[in-house]
Scaffold this motif. Structure first.
Motif, short mmCIF file in Angstrom:
data_model
loop_
_atom_site.label_atom_id
_atom_site.label_comp_id
_atom_site.label_asym_id
_atom_site.label_seq_id
_atom_site.Cartn_x
_atom_site.Cartn_y
_atom_site.Cartn_z
N GLN A 68 2.69 -7.99 -8.45
CA GLN A 68 3.72 -8.19 -7.43
C GLN A 68 4.01 -6.94 -6.62
OE1 GLN A 68 7.14 -9.78 -9.41
NE2 GLN A 68 6.09 -11.67 -10.06
N THR A 69 3.48 -5.80 -7.03
CA THR A 69 3.74 -4.58 -6.26
C THR A 69 3.02 -4.64 -4.93
OG1 THR A 69 3.58 -2.17 -6.31
CG2 THR A 69 1.80 -3.38 -7.34
N PRO A 70 3.64 -4.14 -3.83
CA PRO A 70 2.97 -4.20 -2.52
C PRO A 70 1.86 -3.16 -2.36
CG PRO A 70 5.10 -3.12 -2.33
CD PRO A 70 5.01 -3.64 -3.73
N MET A 71 1.78 -2.18 -3.25
CA MET A 71 0.74 -1.17 -3.10
C MET A 71 -0.56 -1.64 -3.73
SD MET A 71 1.86 1.73 -5.88
CE MET A 71 2.16 1.33 -7.60
N LEU A 72 -1.65 -1.07 -3.25
CA LEU A 72 -2.98 -1.40 -3.78
C LEU A 72 -3.27 -0.50 -4.96
CD1 LEU A 72 -4.95 -1.63 -0.40
CD2 LEU A 72 -3.54 -3.37 -1.51
N THR B 103 -3.43 13.64 -3.28
CA THR B 103 -2.98 12.69 -2.27
C THR B 103 -3.80 12.85 -1.01
OG1 THR B 103 -0.74 12.80 -3.18
CG2 THR B 103 -0.98 11.82 -1.01
N ARG B 104 -4.08 11.71 -0.37
CA ARG B 104 -4.80 11.71 0.90
C ARG B 104 -4.37 10.48 1.67
NH1 ARG B 104 -9.44 9.12 2.64
NH2 ARG B 104 -10.57 10.13 4.35
N ARG B 105 -4.22 10.64 2.98
CA ARG B 105 -3.86 9.50 3.82
C ARG B 105 -5.14 8.87 4.37
NH1 ARG B 105 1.20 10.09 7.49
NH2 ARG B 105 2.05 9.76 5.40
N TRP C 272 -2.14 1.99 7.41
CA TRP C 272 -2.24 3.32 6.82
C TRP C 272 -1.67 3.31 5.41
CZ3 TRP C 272 -4.71 7.40 9.03
CH2 TRP C 272 -5.05 7.28 10.38
N TYR C 273 -2.33 4.12 4.53
CA TYR C 273 -1.91 4.20 3.13
C TYR C 273 -1.96 5.66 2.69
CZ TYR C 273 -2.61 -0.86 2.87
OH TYR C 273 -2.53 -2.22 3.07
N ASP C 274 -1.02 6.00 1.80
CA ASP C 274 -1.04 7.28 1.10
C ASP C 274 -1.70 7.05 -0.25
OD1 ASP C 274 0.17 8.79 3.07
OD2 ASP C 274 2.18 8.34 2.38
N CYS C 275 -2.91 7.58 -0.42
CA CYS C 275 -3.71 7.33 -1.61
C CYS C 275 -3.48 8.45 -2.63
CB CYS C 275 -5.19 7.24 -1.26
SG CYS C 275 -5.57 5.88 -0.13
N ALA D 93 -2.54 3.20 -3.73
CA ALA D 93 -2.45 3.30 -2.27
C ALA D 93 -1.11 2.72 -1.83
CB ALA D 93 -3.60 2.57 -1.60
N LEU D 94 -0.19 3.59 -1.41
CA LEU D 94 1.14 3.16 -0.97
C LEU D 94 1.13 2.94 0.53
CD1 LEU D 94 1.59 4.81 -3.67
CD2 LEU D 94 3.92 5.16 -2.88
N PRO D 95 1.71 1.81 1.02
CA PRO D 95 1.76 1.58 2.47
C PRO D 95 2.51 2.71 3.17
CG PRO D 95 2.33 -0.42 1.27
CD PRO D 95 2.27 0.67 0.24
N ALA D 96 1.90 3.22 4.23
CA ALA D 96 2.48 4.36 4.96
C ALA D 96 2.59 4.07 6.45
CB ALA D 96 1.63 5.62 4.72
N ASP D 97 2.63 2.80 6.84
CA ASP D 97 2.71 2.47 8.27
C ASP D 97 3.99 3.00 8.89
OD1 ASP D 97 0.29 1.16 8.21
OD2 ASP D 97 1.17 -0.77 7.67
#
Length: 528
Positions: free
Chosen positions: A171-175, A225-227, A238-241, A254-258
């Motif tokens: 259920q988490t929105p991150m990949l 961390t890498r975008r 865009w994602y912050d990996c 991978a967190l959403p970074a839009d």
């Protein structure tokens, strides 16, 4: 006789009870000698050690043992029994996909998996039974004869915790995904699978496709961390990996970074706009941080101060900046260095605590307005504005006003200018000599005229004309306290203000005549 029967009955009961107890003890002793166990325990143990076996026909599940079905029910991954089983097998047997593709040429394949999260090393056997039938069995060699049993409460607690963790990750929105040392994806959460299905138009192969170029973890450095961007049919996300090393596997998040990318882009555009604006400003700008080092300046500062660009780009301190201004004679000429230094310290403290403005008259004849303003986090900004032309214009305007005032004061007629509100905005010296009370409004002036002269039609006509009454005449005459006839005239200036002019005439002999006669006398005086 009755007593004998009673004792016979008691003896029979005791003998029977003793025989039963002795038989039970003998049976238990025999069981211990033979090493027997209760049949119920054997049945429970036998039921808990069922093998994990799948039977597929053309990759369609046709039969499976209880533990095998439970494994498919709890295994995550794409839809379908075969893809779900391959998704479960892939991280434990890295080469299983390649070997299973060779099953047609080989009747049996035995694989030993890599170590899992614990100490278990699984074994897999795939058998080609002909006519499209494939049997796959998974065993744990280390637990085949261990006879390990888990109580139902512990099993239930573990299953509940596992279900909670799985639902949370799904259920988490991150990949979230896991990859091996060869960068092959061995596990992914539901968000990753959904995104892969959308980008693959519903076709989800295994191993899963790589969606993002994740950062490479550095040994001993923890996370990195890498975008990264993801292009989905022209729509860029865009994602912050973040990566984290776990043995020979790597966990990726991978967190959403839009929103952050949009905010950074807006900030960058805003800064670029400000930079262009500052570059076009004719006012010199210098911003110093809390350590009083120059952080920002615009080209106008170079033009106004003449300081070298290399000096400004070296981020000098405020004192060094002011010293360079002094060497270039771009500050007021001080009496001595100590007083100048004190003046500059006062300028800095005043600018840091609030709005501060100074005018610098430079030795080269130019005049600068220096404005100091506090900025957030202890910074301070200085603005240098060349106001030489403004000062020159102000001086010229003041000189013109003085000249005009001097010309009006040389006139013999008494002049006064009234605003529409009745305020007197201008008088000349002759007016002030004639009416020395220095009235500031029309009401005060009328009171003075009435106190110094005689009331009559001429004064009433003047009052009506200045008050803007319709059909009031523009000229007339009044008498002062000495009996001198004073002619007056009113005209408009600029359409709103009114100019009142008094002209002195000869004295009138005898009593004052009526208003028509005084008008005739004024006409005779004008004719002369």
């Amino acid at each position: 006789m009755a007593s004998y029967d009673l004792w016979s009955t008691v003896a029979a009961l005791v003998a029977g009870t003793f025989s039963v107890v002795l038989a039970i003890l003998c049976i238990r002793a025999y069981d211990r000698l033979k090493g027997r166990r209760p049949q119920a325990t054997l049945g429970t143990l036998s039921d808990g050690l069922q093998p994990v076996i799948f039977l597929f026909r053309d990759r369609q599940l046709v039969d499976a043992t209880g533990p095998a079905r439970s494994l498919l029910d709890h295994a995550g991954g794409p839809d379908g029994d075969w893809p779900r089983l391959m998704a479960w097998i892939a991280p434990r047997f890295p080469d299983a996909a390649r070997h299973l593709s060779e099953l047609g040429a080989r009747l049996q394949i035995d694989l030993t998996g890599s170590e899992g999260m614990g100490s278990a090393a699984l074994s897999l056997r795939a058998e080609d039974l002909g006519e499209g039938l494939v049997r796959i069995s998974v065993n744990d060699p280390s637990a085949e004869h261990a006879g390990i049993l888990v109580d139902s409460l512990s099993q239930q607690a573990m299953e509940e915790e596992l279900d909670l963790l799985r639902r949370a990750l799904d259920q988490t929105p991150m990949l979230v995904w896991r990859q091996d040392a060869d960068s092959r994806i061995t596990w992914a959460n539901a968000a990753y699978l959904r995104r892969a299905e959308v980008m693959g138009d519903g076709d989800l192969p295994w191993p899963l496709p790589r969606l993002l170029e994740s950062p490479k973890p550095v040994p001993g450095a923890g996370t990195k961390t890498r975008r990264a961007s993801l292009d989905d049919h022209g729509v860029v996300s865009w994602y912050d990996c973040h990566s984290h090393k776990m043995g020979d596997q790597t966990m990726m998040f991978a967190l959403p970074a839009d929103a952050a990318v949009r905010a950074e882009r807006s900030l960058r555009e805003f800064v670029q706009t400000l930079t262009k604006t500052f570059a076009d400003l004719p006012i010199g700008l210098a911003i110093f941080d809390r350590q009083r080092r120059l952080q920002l300046f615009n080209p106008a500062l170079i033009d106004l101060t003449g300081l070298p660009t290399g000096f400004l780009t070296a981020r000098p301190t405020l004192l060094d900046f002011l010293d360079q201004l002094r060497e270039h004679r771009m500050v007021p000429e001080p009496k001595d260095y100590r007083s100048w230094r004190q003046q500059m310290s006062n300028l800095e403290s005043a600018a840091a605590t609030g709005h501060h403005v100074e005018e610098w008259s430079l030795p080269n004849g130019r005049t600068y307005r220096v404005t100091g303003r506090p900025h957030p986090d202890g910074a301070v900004a200085f603005l240098f504005d060349d106001i030489t032309s403004e000062i020159a214009l102000t001086r010229q305007f003041r000189s013109d006003l003085l000249m005009g005032s001097a010309v009006l004061d040389r006139l013999d007629d008494a002049l006064a200018v009234f605003e529409p509100s009745g305020k007197i905005v201008l008088t000349n010296q002759a007016y002030r000599d004639m009416w020395p009370s220095a009235a500031g409004t029309l009401t005060e002036a009328l009171a003075e005229w009435k106190s110094q002269g005689q009331t009559g039609p001429g004064l009433a006509a003047l009052e009506a004309r200045l008050q803007g009454q319709p059909e009031a005449r523009d000229t007339g005459a009044i008498l002062d306290a000495r009996g001198h006839l004073i002619g007056w005239s009113v005209s408009f200036l600029g359409g709103t203000n009114q100019l009142l002019s008094f002209k002195k005439n000869v004295a009138v002999q005898g009593p004052v005549r009526p208003e028509p006669d005084r008008s005739a006398s004024l006409s005779q005086v004008g004719a002369r």
